[in-house]
Write a protein that holds these residues in place. Structure first.
Motif, PDB file in Angstrom:
ATOM      1  N   ALA A  18       0.877  -1.341  -0.135  1.00  0.00           N
ATOM      2  CA  ALA A  18      -0.023   0.126   0.060  1.00  0.00           C
ATOM      3  C   ALA A  18       0.933   1.194  -0.170  1.00  0.00           C
ATOM      4  O   ALA A  18       0.626   2.212  -0.676  1.00  0.00           O
ATOM      5  N   ALA A  19       2.047   1.341   0.749  1.00  0.00           N
ATOM      6  CA  ALA A  19       2.905   2.539   0.829  1.00  0.00           C
ATOM      7  C   ALA A  19       3.643   2.710  -0.353  1.00  0.00           C
ATOM      8  O   ALA A  19       3.470   4.012  -0.957  1.00  0.00           O
ATOM      9  N   VAL A  20       3.770   1.615  -1.196  1.00  0.00           N
ATOM     10  CA  VAL A  20       4.788   1.988  -2.496  1.00  0.00           C
ATOM     11  C   VAL A  20       3.535   2.621  -3.601  1.00  0.00           C
ATOM     12  O   VAL A  20       3.957   3.424  -4.411  1.00  0.00           O
ATOM     13  N   VAL A  21       2.407   1.855  -3.622  1.00  0.00           N
ATOM     14  CA  VAL A  21       1.414   2.365  -4.538  1.00  0.00           C
ATOM     15  C   VAL A  21       0.739   3.786  -4.107  1.00  0.00           C
ATOM     16  O   VAL A  21       0.601   4.553  -5.066  1.00  0.00           O
ATOM     17  N   ASP A  22       0.818   4.162  -2.856  1.00  0.00           N
ATOM     18  CA  ASP A  22       0.400   5.339  -2.396  1.00  0.00           C
ATOM     19  C   ASP A  22       1.415   6.463  -2.840  1.00  0.00           C
ATOM     20  O   ASP A  22       1.179   7.526  -2.983  1.00  0.00           O
ATOM     21  N   ASN A  23       2.549   6.052  -2.606  1.00  0.00           N
ATOM     22  CA  ASN A  23       3.769   6.879  -2.865  1.00  0.00           C
ATOM     23  C   ASN A  23       4.271   7.029  -4.174  1.00  0.00           C
ATOM     24  O   ASN A  23       5.278   7.570  -4.429  1.00  0.00           O
ATOM     25  N   ASN A  24       3.587   6.460  -5.320  1.00  0.00           N
ATOM     26  CA  ASN A  24       3.847   6.587  -6.595  1.00  0.00           C
ATOM     27  C   ASN A  24       5.372   5.896  -6.726  1.00  0.00           C
ATOM     28  O   ASN A  24       6.060   6.350  -7.843  1.00  0.00           O
ATOM     29  N   GLU A  25       5.612   5.013  -6.005  1.00  0.00           N
ATOM     30  CA  GLU A  25       7.142   4.173  -6.317  1.00  0.00           C
ATOM     31  C   GLU A  25       6.835   3.081  -7.218  1.00  0.00           C
ATOM     32  O   GLU A  25       7.229   1.821  -6.883  1.00  0.00           O
ATOM     33  N   TRP A  26       6.349   3.421  -8.354  1.00  0.00           N
ATOM     34  CA  TRP A  26       6.067   2.415  -9.541  1.00  0.00           C
ATOM     35  C   TRP A  26       7.013   1.472  -9.826  1.00  0.00           C
ATOM     36  O   TRP A  26       6.760   0.200  -9.874  1.00  0.00           O
ATOM     37  N   ASP A  27       8.410   1.582  -9.615  1.00  0.00           N
ATOM     38  CA  ASP A  27       9.375   0.653 -10.246  1.00  0.00           C
ATOM     39  C   ASP A  27       9.483  -0.410  -9.106  1.00  0.00           C
ATOM     40  O   ASP A  27      10.055  -1.520  -9.205  1.00  0.00           O
ATOM     41  N   LYS A  28       8.892  -0.044  -7.849  1.00  0.00           N
ATOM     42  CA  LYS A  28       9.078  -1.173  -6.852  1.00  0.00           C
ATOM     43  C   LYS A  28       7.833  -1.993  -6.885  1.00  0.00           C
ATOM     44  O   LYS A  28       7.914  -3.125  -6.201  1.00  0.00           O
ATOM     45  N   TRP A  29       6.759  -1.596  -7.239  1.00  0.00           N
ATOM     46  CA  TRP A  29       5.451  -2.426  -7.557  1.00  0.00           C
ATOM     47  C   TRP A  29       5.716  -3.721  -7.952  1.00  0.00           C
ATOM     48  O   TRP A  29       5.186  -4.774  -7.297  1.00  0.00           O
ATOM     49  N   PRO A  30       6.324  -3.935  -9.263  1.00  0.00           N
ATOM     50  CA  PRO A  30       6.445  -5.379  -9.541  1.00  0.00           C
ATOM     51  C   PRO A  30       7.303  -6.280  -8.851  1.00  0.00           C
ATOM     52  O   PRO A  30       7.257  -7.420  -8.753  1.00  0.00           O
ATOM     53  N   GLU A  31       8.016  -5.648  -7.764  1.00  0.00           N
ATOM     54  CA  GLU A  31       8.936  -6.632  -6.990  1.00  0.00           C
ATOM     55  C   GLU A  31       8.218  -7.093  -5.876  1.00  0.00           C
ATOM     56  O   GLU A  31       8.795  -8.003  -5.132  1.00  0.00           O
ATOM     57  N   PHE A  32       6.840  -6.774  -5.662  1.00  0.00           N
ATOM     58  CA  PHE A  32       6.116  -7.573  -4.814  1.00  0.00           C
ATOM     59  C   PHE A  32       5.342  -8.791  -5.079  1.00  0.00           C
ATOM     60  O   PHE A  32       4.895  -9.464  -4.388  1.00  0.00           O
ATOM     61  N   PHE A  33       5.715  -9.099  -6.517  1.00  0.00           N
ATOM     62  CA  PHE A  33       5.216 -10.409  -7.228  1.00  0.00           C
ATOM     63  C   PHE A  33       6.087 -11.386  -7.498  1.00  0.00           C
ATOM     64  O   PHE A  33       7.678 -11.085  -7.629  1.00  0.00           O
ATOM     65  N   THR A  34       6.027 -12.686  -7.713  1.00  0.00           N
ATOM     66  CA  THR A  34       6.745 -13.558  -8.268  1.00  0.00           C
ATOM     67  C   THR A  34       7.019 -13.433  -9.767  1.00  0.00           C
ATOM     68  O   THR A  34       6.162 -12.792 -10.369  1.00  0.00           O
ATOM     69  N   GLU A  35       7.890 -14.152 -10.425  1.00  0.00           N
ATOM     70  CA  GLU A  35       8.146 -13.741 -11.724  1.00  0.00           C
ATOM     71  C   GLU A  35       7.078 -14.389 -12.519  1.00  0.00           C
ATOM     72  O   GLU A  35       6.699 -13.725 -13.434  1.00  0.00           O
ATOM     73  N   HIS A  36       6.557 -15.593 -12.244  1.00  0.00           N
ATOM     74  CA  HIS A  36       5.287 -16.180 -12.836  1.00  0.00           C
ATOM     75  C   HIS A  36       4.070 -15.822 -12.080  1.00  0.00           C
ATOM     76  O   HIS A  36       3.823 -16.232 -10.882  1.00  0.00           O
ATOM     77  N   CYS A  37       3.245 -14.519 -12.195  1.00  0.00           N
ATOM     78  CA  CYS A  37       2.205 -14.165 -11.180  1.00  0.00           C
ATOM     79  C   CYS A  37       0.995 -13.716 -11.990  1.00  0.00           C
ATOM     80  O   CYS A  37       1.104 -13.899 -13.259  1.00  0.00           O
ATOM     81  N   ALA A  38       0.141 -13.670 -11.315  1.00  0.00           N
ATOM     82  CA  ALA A  38      -1.125 -12.867 -11.837  1.00  0.00           C
ATOM     83  C   ALA A  38      -1.595 -11.873 -10.925  1.00  0.00           C
ATOM     84  O   ALA A  38      -1.782 -11.906  -9.954  1.00  0.00           O
ATOM     85  N   TYR A  39      -2.014 -10.849 -11.958  1.00  0.00           N
ATOM     86  CA  TYR A  39      -2.561  -9.660 -11.197  1.00  0.00           C
ATOM     87  C   TYR A  39      -3.893  -9.226 -11.914  1.00  0.00           C
ATOM     88  O   TYR A  39      -3.837  -9.004 -13.110  1.00  0.00           O
ATOM     89  N   LYS A  40      -5.004  -9.119 -11.232  1.00  0.00           N
ATOM     90  CA  LYS A  40      -6.135  -8.849 -11.921  1.00  0.00           C
ATOM     91  C   LYS A  40      -7.096  -7.850 -11.001  1.00  0.00           C
ATOM     92  O   LYS A  40      -6.958  -7.986  -9.823  1.00  0.00           O
ATOM     93  N   VAL A  41      -7.951  -7.224 -11.620  1.00  0.00           N
ATOM     94  CA  VAL A  41      -8.680  -6.311 -11.257  1.00  0.00           C
ATOM     95  C   VAL A  41     -10.149  -6.668 -11.949  1.00  0.00           C
ATOM     96  O   VAL A  41     -10.345  -6.545 -13.018  1.00  0.00           O
ATOM     97  N   GLN A  42     -10.925  -7.079 -11.004  1.00  0.00           N
ATOM     98  CA  GLN A  42     -12.162  -7.547 -11.539  1.00  0.00           C
ATOM     99  C   GLN A  42     -13.554  -7.452 -10.669  1.00  0.00           C
ATOM    100  O   GLN A  42     -13.490  -7.154  -9.477  1.00  0.00           O
ATOM    101  N   PRO A  43     -14.637  -6.926 -11.639  1.00  0.00           N
ATOM    102  CA  PRO A  43     -15.727  -6.500 -10.798  1.00  0.00           C
ATOM    103  C   PRO A  43     -16.325  -7.641 -10.202  1.00  0.00           C
ATOM    104  O   PRO A  43     -16.267  -8.941 -10.475  1.00  0.00           O
ATOM    105  N   ARG A  44     -16.911  -7.528  -8.892  1.00  0.00           N
ATOM    106  CA  ARG A  44     -17.678  -8.637  -7.957  1.00  0.00           C
ATOM    107  C   ARG A  44     -18.452  -9.518  -8.846  1.00  0.00           C
ATOM    108  O   ARG A  44     -18.441 -10.558  -8.381  1.00  0.00           O
TER     109      ARG A  44
END
Length: 157
Positions: A18-44
């Motif tokens: 949350a701190a990284v995305v709130d502070n616009n530290e975008w180059d750090k965002w992918p580092e929270f994930f494994t190399e083979h990962c999934a990230y989705k934003v989906q409606p309920r």
């Protein structure tokens, strides 16, 4: 379930994300994930009905890095700030390789010279892998509650 030390690391993962995305530290965002990962934003509605359509869907760390490039170099939009409020994660399952957890979130958006508004509310449904570098998201599904969202979903939730 989880020992105290691992649960503290899980809490730190959620807070640091949350701190990284709130502070616009975008180059750090992918580092929270494994190399083979999934990230989705989906409606309920789609999630509840088992429909695969997602507003955003990325299937590797490379795709997350491409999104960062797009957000910072090619997408033109009105600037805004985000602020995440994330609930305490509930662990549903844990073993020596993975942790399955969920947490509620609310994201507030503030545009310069405007009042803050509720931007997106929902829950994270996460699979977290234990790696030599610490806990990393193997899968992060952001299920938002509203059927409608702002047409300016630029930054990660």
């Amino acid at each position: 379930m989880l020992d105290f030390d691992t649960y503290q690391k899980l809490l730190a993962l959620y807070a640091d994300y949350a701190a990284v995305v709130d502070n616009n530290e975008w180059d750090k965002w992918p580092e929270f994930f494994t190399e083979h990962c999934a990230y989705k934003v989906q409606p309920r509605e789609n999630y509840d009905r088992g429909l695969p359509l997602a507003t955003l869907s990325f299937e590797s760390k490379g795709m997350l890095k491409d999104r960062v490039y797009g957000m910072t170099e090619t997408i033109f939009h009105d600037p805004y700030y985000q602020r995440h409020v994330v609930g305490i994660p509930r662990v549903h399952r844990a073993d020596h390789e993975r942790i399955e957890a969920q947490a509620n979130y609310a994201v507030f958006r503030t545009k310069p010279d405007e009042m803050s508004t509720v931007f997106n509310v929902g829950r994270y449904i996460d699979t977290i892998r234990r790696t030599k570098d610490g806990l990393r998201f193997e899968s992060r599904l952001c299920v938002f509650d509203s059927e409608m969202i702002a047409n300016s979903l630029i930054y990660p939730i």
